[in-house]
Scaffold this motif. Structure first.
Motif, mmCIF file in Angstrom:
data_model
loop_
_atom_site.group_PDB
_atom_site.id
_atom_site.type_symbol
_atom_site.label_atom_id
_atom_site.label_comp_id
_atom_site.label_asym_id
_atom_site.label_seq_id
_atom_site.Cartn_x
_atom_site.Cartn_y
_atom_site.Cartn_z
ATOM 1 N N GLU A 277 -10.511 5.215 8.129
ATOM 2 C CA GLU A 277 -9.939 4.289 9.122
ATOM 3 C C GLU A 277 -11.000 3.785 10.093
ATOM 4 O O GLU A 277 -10.882 2.682 10.614
ATOM 5 C CB GLU A 277 -8.830 4.972 9.920
ATOM 6 N N GLN B 203 0.852 -1.215 0.000
ATOM 7 C CA GLN B 203 0.000 0.000 0.000
ATOM 8 C C GLN B 203 0.877 1.251 0.000
ATOM 9 O O GLN B 203 0.642 2.188 -0.748
ATOM 10 C CB GLN B 203 -0.939 -0.030 1.217
ATOM 11 N N HIS B 204 1.885 1.268 0.871
ATOM 12 C CA HIS B 204 2.923 2.305 0.788
ATOM 13 C C HIS B 204 4.152 1.678 0.138
ATOM 14 O O HIS B 204 4.563 0.583 0.496
ATOM 15 C CB HIS B 204 3.261 2.867 2.169
ATOM 16 N N ARG C 235 1.344 12.925 -0.535
ATOM 17 C CA ARG C 235 0.053 13.416 -1.029
ATOM 18 C C ARG C 235 -0.130 14.899 -0.717
ATOM 19 O O ARG C 235 -0.683 15.664 -1.504
ATOM 20 C CB ARG C 235 -1.090 12.592 -0.421
#
Ligand code: UD1
Length: 386
Positions: free
Chosen positions: A139, A47-48, A255
């Motif tokens: 989350e 994901q990262h 981001r």
């Protein structure tokens, strides 16, 4: 006979995004030290994926390289979650884990839990039961759903058990063990890197952190603070106000950097006493946090780390899923209220600010407690099967 009762498949430990790595590192170490536990297979969903968001963290935390990398990368929440599920399924089909261990609340946590639950594989969720009661946070959805399907819910603070009981989760599944993130902090703090070195290596002016007032550390990445032009402008105005009181060091999430460029806010930032850095490694971040006068953040982990370090934290959110950091720790919610944040910083510069104390079981041994419990639980399960 004893041998026959041992669970066969490995413990499949899942990490996906930055805040997972510091939680999983002490667990992997504790699992390896418990000889009666099955071996660990570390799965990174990818994901990262940036060096600064992932690999550097593995090195700082002494986390072994992943055995499997699913390389999912970025995407919308649906695409990212679906892609993790699609790629995780054949891995568990092949490995037949004794237990899938997930941490935290990122998309990878939920995606892997869903796959394991449909296959009726045991799931242990570390950092269960935290609730912000704000479903605008992706989350929060991940937390609610992961806890519903997990068999073992390991919690960091007592309030979590109350939340889980309200959601109909049986008390037998819930185990208060303390905070694995603080295990990592305590283990690595002696090796934390001095802030002046971090700035020098990043090409920033190291004297910025050497002044009489000290410095503040900033991290921001929540969509609600940085993804719209208005919210990001408000966040930057607040930081600009604080930077007139003490210099700030801001390791910027990729981001956010992209949004600053997209919305044309670069010049506004350039005028403030703010050192902008790339995302930092774990030891660099620990050094910054441990030596800061204050942290300004919307991260969950930093609210806990500052409480453990006794450093005041101003959380730029309306709520927190970690109430103990407010009740017992050094945390204060300020949202994007510029005047309130400035008052808090003035108070910190005058008197040191909120002091707080260390919450129960944030003692560096949470991973050990989880490993011991899991060992007994798996042995009992194998015994019942035999
Ligand atoms: C994720 C977690 C969040 C956690 C945060 C820490 C979810 C829902 N969110 O948010 O809980 O606090 O990580 O950072 O799982 N990007 C890169 N390089 C990377 C990774 C991401 O440039 O290595 C950029 C991409 O533009 C990507 C965006 O960041 O689209 C979002 O990444 P993503 O992992 O989806 O969510 P985060 O916002 O980082």
């Amino acid at each position: 006979m004893g041998e026959m009762l041992r669970p066969l498949g490995p413990l499949v430990c899942v990490v996906g995004a930055r805040p997972n790595f510091m939680k999983m590192a002490p667990l992997v170490r504790a699992f390896a030290a418990h000889r009666r536990l099955p071996g660990v297979v570390l799965v990174h969903t990818g994901q990262h994926y940036d060096l600064a968001m992932s690999e550097r963290l593995f090195t700082g935390l002494e986390l072994p390289a992943p055995d499997v990398n699913l390389e999912v990368g970025s995407g919308t929440h649906a695409v990212q979650t679906a892609e993790v599920m699609r790629r995780f399924e054949p891995v568990v089909d092949e490995l037949k884990p004794s237990c899938v261990v997930v941490v935290g609340d990122v998309n990878s946590t939920l995606a892997c839990s869903l796959v394991a639950s449909k296959k009726r594989m045991p799931i242990a969720h570390v950092e269960a039961g935290l609730r912000s009661f704000d479903r605008d946070m992706p989350e929060e959805i991940n937390r609610l759903l992961t806890d519903q399907v997990a068999d073992l819910l390991y919690t960091t603070e007592r309030a979590a058990a109350v939340n889980l009981a309200r959601e109909g989760i049986e008390a037998e599944r819930v185990h208060f063990v303390g905070n694995v993130m603080i295990d990592s902090l305590r283990q690595h703090l002696p090796r934390a890197i001095a802030p002046a070195n971090t700035l020098a290596i990043a090409g920033a002016d190291p004297t910025l952190v050497g002044g009489e007032q000290g410095f503040g550390v900033v991290t921001l990445h929540r969509p609600s603070n940085v993804d719209s032009p208005d919210a990001l402008a408000e966040s930057l105005e607040l930081l600009y106000e604080i930077a007139q009181r003490l210099p700030l060091v801001w390791p910027m999430h990729p981001r956010v950097r992209a949004n600053v460029d997209r919305f044309g806010y670069g010049p506004m930032l350039g005028r403030a006493a703010i050192a902008l850095l790339e995302p930092q490694g774990y030891l660099e971040m620990l050094g910054l946090l441990a030596n800061a006068r204050v942290a300004l953040t919307d991260s969950g982990g930093i609210q806990e780390e500052t409480t453990a370090l006794g450093v005041p934290c101003l959380t730029m959110r309306q709520n927190t899923e970690r109430p103990i950091t407010i009740e017992q720790g050094t945390n204060t919610l300020v949202g994007r209220d510029r005047a309130r944040a400035a008052d808090c910083v003035d108070e910190i510069l005058r008197s040191g600010g909120k002091r707080g104390r260390l919450p129960e079981l944030w003692d560096g041994s949470a991973a050990e407690r989880i490993a011991s419990h899991l060992e007994c639980w798996l042995a009992a399960k194998a015994g019942a099967r035999a």
